[in-house]
Scaffold this active site. Sequence first.
Site, PDB file in Angstrom:
ATOM      1  N   GLY A  28      35.866  23.727  60.454  1.00 48.24           N
ATOM      2  CA  GLY A  28      34.312  23.732  60.800  1.00 48.24           C
ATOM      3  C   GLY A  28      34.305  23.556  62.298  1.00 48.24           C
ATOM      4  N   GLU A  29      33.213  22.894  62.445  1.00 47.74           N
ATOM      5  CA  GLU A  29      32.837  22.399  64.011  1.00 47.74           C
ATOM      6  C   GLU A  29      32.859  23.697  64.821  1.00 47.74           C
ATOM      7  OE1 GLU A  29      35.748  19.748  65.341  1.00 47.74           O
ATOM      8  OE2 GLU A  29      35.738  18.510  63.557  1.00 47.74           O
ATOM      9  N   GLY A  30      32.578  24.819  64.452  1.00 49.03           N
ATOM     10  CA  GLY A  30      32.131  26.056  65.264  1.00 49.03           C
ATOM     11  C   GLY A  30      33.636  26.761  65.614  1.00 49.03           C
TER      12      GLY A  30
END
Length: 385
Positions: A322-324
């Site tokens: 996640g987190e971009g």
Amino acid sequence: MSRLNLDDFSDLIERPDSGLRRSAEERRARLGVPPGALGRLDELSEWLSLAQGCVPVKPIEQPRVVLFAGDHGVADLGVSGRVAGSTHVLVRAVLEGASPVAVVARRAGVAVRIIDAGLDCDPRSLPDDVVRHRVRRGSGRIDIEDALTADEAERAVRLGMAVADEEADSGTDLVVLGDLSVGGTTAASTLIAALCGTDASVVTGRGAAGIDDLAWMRKCAAIRDSLRRARPVLGDQLELLAAVGGAELAAMTGFLLQSAVRRMPVILDGVVAAACALVGQRAAYRAPDWWLAGPLSGEPAQAKALDRMALNPLLDHGVTVGEGTGALLALPIVQAAAALAAELPERTEPTAADQTEETAPSDQAGRVESDDPAATSPSAGSDKD
């Protein structure tokens, strides 16, 4: 201030120009590389041309990673592999350059911006440029109460809209959109299940941190209970975000819709971004034309949302952090597509197909001449004598 109605975006968001689409296809046909040889890169370059409103496509010179952060009360039920209320730890890791997205962004030379929409921490523990937009401290436990009040939901959406305007005005030409949250996948999966009309078990995944079977069952139960609260408000996207969303999800929805208005292309990261995009599509069906699905995260809810929006993920590499991060890994491919479309030379010599087209008119002319009574064959002339 008048109450925000997300349905109004339907009149503000335009479809890409069909004339530009034809121009991009014609230019592609004139390149020296055979059609289809570049695979999805052709599709990506056309998508960028339409977003930019020009042919040939311009290079991506100022991309930005934008991450919206928030905590969710539902995490108190043990539905996440991380401790409830610990999203500020993830934010601090990004700021210190010690998270996956920070490392990849640093290597790629891409700036990262974090917006605190609803972190559950002392705002003094983080920089002011991160926390100054906070809508509220944490979101409500969506299985038994609303995530946000109606006013907070509207403020969060307007926050996302304002951030999109700031990015577009500053020259950002492509955004990698992600989230930092604990419990966010539970809220996102609830939104997707509600909008797709599916059961909790169909959309419940393991989350970015990974959870065991017992935690999965708790998460499934939380989504089931949250769905009961979501279904009565399906007719109003803002009420839906208030009931079972959260501050960062509402802000990301506003960001996506306003980005489409501003014609600023966005690469979606994981299930949270997909959920917000699905809410955005419900408000404005043309909006997904301006978004690109980056990675397939392995979350069943994300796959269902992308299928509903007809968005085909660019990468399937098993990255679930996640987190971009996954969407940022897709950025070099998009940049390569733009460079190839802009810099590959057009053919200087005609192909076999071109030569056939060029000779066809003269052949036709010959056939017309032979049918002319003034140009009959010798045998026809002797019959006349």
